[in-house]
Design a protein around this motif. Structure first.
Motif, PDB file in Angstrom:
ATOM      1  N   ALA A   1     109.773 101.000  13.591  1.00 50.24           N
ATOM      2  CA  ALA A   1     109.663  99.598  13.195  1.00 50.24           C
ATOM      3  C   ALA A   1     110.047  99.399  11.735  1.00 50.24           C
ATOM      4  O   ALA A   1     110.729  98.427  11.380  1.00 50.24           O
ATOM      5  CB  ALA A   1     108.245  99.096  13.448  1.00 50.24           C
ATOM      6  N   ALA A   2     109.616 100.319  10.865  1.00 52.19           N
ATOM      7  CA  ALA A   2     109.949 100.208   9.445  1.00 52.19           C
ATOM      8  C   ALA A   2     111.449 100.284   9.223  1.00 52.19           C
ATOM      9  O   ALA A   2     112.016  99.537   8.402  1.00 52.19           O
ATOM     10  CB  ALA A   2     109.239 101.296   8.656  1.00 52.19           C
ATOM     11  N   LEU A   3     112.122 101.169   9.928  1.00 57.07           N
ATOM     12  CA  LEU A   3     113.570 101.311   9.774  1.00 57.07           C
ATOM     13  C   LEU A   3     114.296 100.074  10.288  1.00 57.07           C
ATOM     14  O   LEU A   3     115.285  99.625   9.691  1.00 57.07           O
ATOM     15  CB  LEU A   3     114.048 102.564  10.493  1.00 57.07           C
ATOM     16  CG  LEU A   3     113.492 103.888   9.954  1.00 57.07           C
ATOM     17  CD1 LEU A   3     113.957 105.057  10.832  1.00 57.07           C
ATOM     18  CD2 LEU A   3     113.907 104.122   8.510  1.00 57.07           C
ATOM     19  N   MET A   4     113.823  99.518  11.400  1.00 52.22           N
ATOM     20  CA  MET A   4     114.401  98.266  11.902  1.00 52.22           C
ATOM     21  C   MET A   4     114.204  97.142  10.891  1.00 52.22           C
ATOM     22  O   MET A   4     115.129  96.355  10.616  1.00 52.22           O
ATOM     23  CB  MET A   4     113.760  97.893  13.240  1.00 52.22           C
ATOM     24  CG  MET A   4     114.110  98.820  14.388  1.00 52.22           C
ATOM     25  SD  MET A   4     113.077  98.557  15.866  1.00 52.22           S
ATOM     26  CE  MET A   4     113.503  96.859  16.297  1.00 52.22           C
ATOM     27  N   ALA A   5     113.018  97.071  10.310  1.00 57.90           N
ATOM     28  CA  ALA A   5     112.720  96.005   9.352  1.00 57.90           C
ATOM     29  C   ALA A   5     113.560  96.125   8.086  1.00 57.90           C
ATOM     30  O   ALA A   5     113.810  95.133   7.396  1.00 57.90           O
ATOM     31  CB  ALA A   5     111.230  96.035   9.002  1.00 57.90           C
ATOM     32  N   GLN A   6     114.007  97.350   7.773  1.00 52.82           N
ATOM     33  CA  GLN A   6     114.861  97.554   6.599  1.00 52.82           C
ATOM     34  C   GLN A   6     116.338  97.341   6.908  1.00 52.82           C
ATOM     35  O   GLN A   6     117.187  97.571   6.042  1.00 52.82           O
ATOM     36  CB  GLN A   6     114.632  98.961   6.049  1.00 52.82           C
ATOM     37  CG  GLN A   6     113.263  99.125   5.405  1.00 52.82           C
ATOM     38  CD  GLN A   6     112.978 100.575   5.061  1.00 52.82           C
ATOM     39  OE1 GLN A   6     113.411 101.075   4.030  1.00 52.82           O
ATOM     40  NE2 GLN A   6     112.236 101.249   5.937  1.00 52.82           N
ATOM     41  N   GLY A   7     116.638  96.900   8.116  1.00 55.98           N
ATOM     42  CA  GLY A   7     117.994  96.478   8.423  1.00 55.98           C
ATOM     43  C   GLY A   7     118.815  97.401   9.285  1.00 55.98           C
ATOM     44  O   GLY A   7     119.962  97.079   9.611  1.00 55.98           O
ATOM     45  N   LEU A   8     118.272  98.555   9.690  1.00 52.59           N
ATOM     46  CA  LEU A   8     119.039  99.419  10.575  1.00 52.59           C
ATOM     47  C   LEU A   8     119.134  98.803  11.964  1.00 52.59           C
ATOM     48  O   LEU A   8     118.162  98.220  12.477  1.00 52.59           O
ATOM     49  CB  LEU A   8     118.412 100.807  10.676  1.00 52.59           C
ATOM     50  CG  LEU A   8     118.469 101.709   9.438  1.00 52.59           C
ATOM     51  CD1 LEU A   8     117.911 103.084   9.779  1.00 52.59           C
ATOM     52  CD2 LEU A   8     119.887 101.838   8.906  1.00 52.59           C
ATOM     53  N   GLU A   9     120.276  98.924  12.578  1.00 53.56           N
ATOM     54  CA  GLU A   9     120.475  98.459  13.957  1.00 53.56           C
ATOM     55  C   GLU A   9     119.487  99.190  14.861  1.00 53.56           C
ATOM     56  O   GLU A   9     119.100 100.326  14.592  1.00 53.56           O
ATOM     57  CB  GLU A   9     121.930  98.735  14.348  1.00 53.56           C
ATOM     58  CG  GLU A   9     122.316  98.269  15.730  1.00 53.56           C
ATOM     59  CD  GLU A   9     122.085  99.335  16.774  1.00 53.56           C
ATOM     60  OE1 GLU A   9     121.813  98.955  17.934  1.00 53.56           O
ATOM     61  OE2 GLU A   9     122.168 100.537  16.437  1.00 53.56           O
ATOM     62  N   THR A  10     119.064  98.548  15.943  1.00 49.58           N
ATOM     63  CA  THR A  10     117.945  99.034  16.746  1.00 49.58           C
ATOM     64  C   THR A  10     118.148 100.464  17.248  1.00 49.58           C
ATOM     65  O   THR A  10     117.248 101.308  17.144  1.00 49.58           O
ATOM     66  CB  THR A  10     117.682  98.094  17.937  1.00 49.58           C
ATOM     67  OG1 THR A  10     117.484  96.772  17.436  1.00 49.58           O
ATOM     68  CG2 THR A  10     116.445  98.515  18.706  1.00 49.58           C
ATOM     69  N   MET A  11     119.319 100.759  17.806  1.00 50.34           N
ATOM     70  CA  MET A  11     119.561 102.108  18.320  1.00 50.34           C
ATOM     71  C   MET A  11     119.543 103.121  17.177  1.00 50.34           C
ATOM     72  O   MET A  11     118.923 104.192  17.293  1.00 50.34           O
ATOM     73  CB  MET A  11     120.910 102.152  19.050  1.00 50.34           C
ATOM     74  CG  MET A  11     121.261 103.513  19.616  1.00 50.34           C
ATOM     75  SD  MET A  11     120.136 104.027  20.953  1.00 50.34           S
ATOM     76  CE  MET A  11     121.041 105.425  21.637  1.00 50.34           C
ATOM     77  N   THR A  12     120.191 102.788  16.080  1.00 47.83           N
ATOM     78  CA  THR A  12     120.227 103.699  14.934  1.00 47.83           C
ATOM     79  C   THR A  12     118.829 103.943  14.387  1.00 47.83           C
ATOM     80  O   THR A  12     118.456 105.085  14.072  1.00 47.83           O
ATOM     81  CB  THR A  12     121.120 103.127  13.825  1.00 47.83           C
ATOM     82  OG1 THR A  12     122.437 102.889  14.350  1.00 47.83           O
ATOM     83  CG2 THR A  12     121.223 104.088  12.649  1.00 47.83           C
ATOM     84  N   ALA A  13     118.037 102.874  14.281  1.00 46.75           N
ATOM     85  CA  ALA A  13     116.670 103.009  13.779  1.00 46.75           C
ATOM     86  C   ALA A  13     115.824 103.880  14.698  1.00 46.75           C
ATOM     87  O   ALA A  13     114.999 104.682  14.231  1.00 46.75           O
ATOM     88  CB  ALA A  13     116.029 101.628  13.633  1.00 46.75           C
TER      89      ALA A  13
END
Length: 496
Positions: free
Chosen positions: A443-455
């Protein structure tokens, strides 16, 4: 001599794809089927040399197919080196290549014996050339007994292409398999080697292209393997004018009676993975548990899903629902509230169990089931899920959409286009709370802007790498909270 490497390719293939590549190489006139056998045997000899095993007392177990032919070529090469291996033929050869390799070995002065368990006692090295990719259904009783007898020995074991008994496509075993110290994979890496039971039986995986690298480069892989290298240059340095509002906002929901620790772990993992602001929504009486040693977490005590809850859902960039959630009315009302939101969401634990009762498809979410939760979502048994994890993750995406992360030894991640295998982490992760930490990282990685699969992929890798760093004091007894300092280290890996 074929290319031999310890640094493994990222591309993974099915057994059928490897066979097709072999046929194509032969069709193009690049080699014969027997040339491939010779290259495989030579690569195995190179492995024994590199590991200083070529002068050991060696027992070579030879099956009836071309895996057995590979083993016979290796036996001939050992003989030429001055090592006299004991070579046991478990069944009459069934291929022209087997007959050719056997003739060459015998003409070189080699002898063939019938398998006897007494042979095992003298061996320092055992070469497993019994089955390779030739697993089809149940093993014969003599073969099962042979495998069990090998596993009871203390000899060092090299498996050629695959540990006998491991399914190349699924990683499952039926019902026993060789426990190898090293598996030397030929042509291309088989996808099953990196997930399910194969993680235990394969030992260290090494690779020899045997001349198929060029053709396989033209073939769409069945899956891709990731490791710690995936994190390189992924996040980069933060802008010097960054502030907490720019670094991602996450709302974590869960922590029913007796389960406050789950949301506490997920919330802290969010912060440690770089989220700027994290709110935890949980039972009011859990505020002390959540905030006692982590005051940086915001908290909202929820008895009823009211406007304040919806405000915190709207405030967030990403939602996490499930850690310690439970399945009562309180949990169900939070689940329904999240379902009304259009925010990206990570669903874990009991949120997945609630989803199994009211299936729906949604694009912008990540599902993180372990095999038990996956079985409930699919309406099958855990045994059926584990029998073919690749099929299971595809079916989960087909039904529920989004990105599906199937946990286990060799985590699988699938978004409908790309299938990722992440053989990361260690058995220390088999303890309560580790899944909550993973959800928080993603969730933190998604919130920082990474695309969902990448996050999702990055979250799995960070989680696994953090576990390996935490396990320096031992896997047994490792706690989910032990991962926290290493999560911070890994999301800043570009600075190290």
């Amino acid at each position: 001599m074929s290319a031999l490497t310890i640094t493994l390719p990222q591309s993974l293939y099915t057994a059928a794809q490897i066979r097709e590549a072999e046929h194509e190489a032969i069709h193009r006139g690049q080699c014969s089927q027997y040339d491939l056998v010779e290259q495989a045997g030579s690569a195995a000899m190179a492995i024994l040399d590199s590991l200083e095993k070529s002068d050991c007392r060696t027992l070579v177990l030879v099956g009836k197919g071309n895996n057995g032919a590979d083993a016979l070529v290796l036996s001939r090469l050992l003989l030429a080196r001055g090592n006299t291996p004991r070579v046991a033929l478990l069944a009459a050869g069934k291929t022209p290549e087997h007959a050719q390799a056997l003739k060459a070995y015998v003409n070189a002065g080699g002898e063939i014996e019938n398998f006897d368990e007494d042979l095992l006692a003298e061996a320092e090295v055992i070469v497993d050339g019994m089955l390779g990719t030739g697993v089809a259904g149940e093993l014969s009783e003599p073969l099962k007994q042979c495998i069990e007898a090998v596993n009871e020995q203390r000899a060092w074991v090299l498996s050629l292409d695959l540990p006998s008994g491991v399914n190349a496509n699924t990683g499952n075993i039926i019902p026993v398999a060789i426990e190898a110290d090293v598996t030397l994979c030929f042509g291309g890496l088989k996808q099953g080697l990196f997930t399910s039971r194969a993680r235990h039986f394969a030992g260290t995986v090494m690779y020899a292209s045997v001349g198929l690298g060029e053709i396989l480069a033209e073939t769409q892989p069945a899956a891709q393997r990731v490791d710690g290298g995936f994190l390189k240059d992924l996040l980069g340095r933060r802008a010097r004018d960054s502030h907490k509002g720019k670094s991602g906002k996450v709302t974590v929901m869960g922590g029913n009676y007796g389960m406050a620790g789950a949301v506490r772990l997920a919330g802290e993992a969010c912060l440690r993975a770089g989220a700027g602001l994290v709110t935890v929504i949980s039972r009011p009486e859990h505020q002390l548990t959540v905030n006692a040693n982590r005051p940086e977490l915001m908290f909202w005590g929820c008895e009823l899903v009211d406007m304040e809850v919806y405000l915190r859902l709207g405030w967030a960039d990403v939602l996490v629902l499930g850690p310690g959630l439970g399945k009562d009315d309180w949990a169900y009302n939070l689940y329904k509230a999240v379902g009304l939101s259009d925010k990206p969401c990570v669903l874990d634990a009991d949120a997945l169990n609630l989803l199994s009762k009211e299936p729906c498809r949604q694009v912008n979410r990540v599902l993180t089931p372990h095999p038990g939760e996956a079985a409930r979502l699919l309406g099958v048994t855990i045994t059926e899920v584990e029998a073919n994890r690749f099929d299971a993750v595809r079916k989960l995406h087909q039904i529920f959409g989004g990105v599906v992360l199937l946990k286990g030894a060799g985590t699988l991640i699938y978004d409908g286009n790309m299938l990722i295998v992440a053989p990361v982490g260690n058995p220390g992760l088999a303890s309560g709370g580790c899944g909550d930490v993973l959800s928080g990282i993603i969730a933190a990685l998604m919130a920082q802007g990474l695309e969902t699969m990448t996050a999702t992929v990055a979250g799995v890798v960070i989680h696994g790498e953090a576990a390996d760093l935490a396990a320096k004091d031992g896997e047994r007894g490792m706690l989910a909270s032990d991962l926290m300092p290493f999560i911070r280290q890994l999301v800043n890996s570009d600075l190290i």
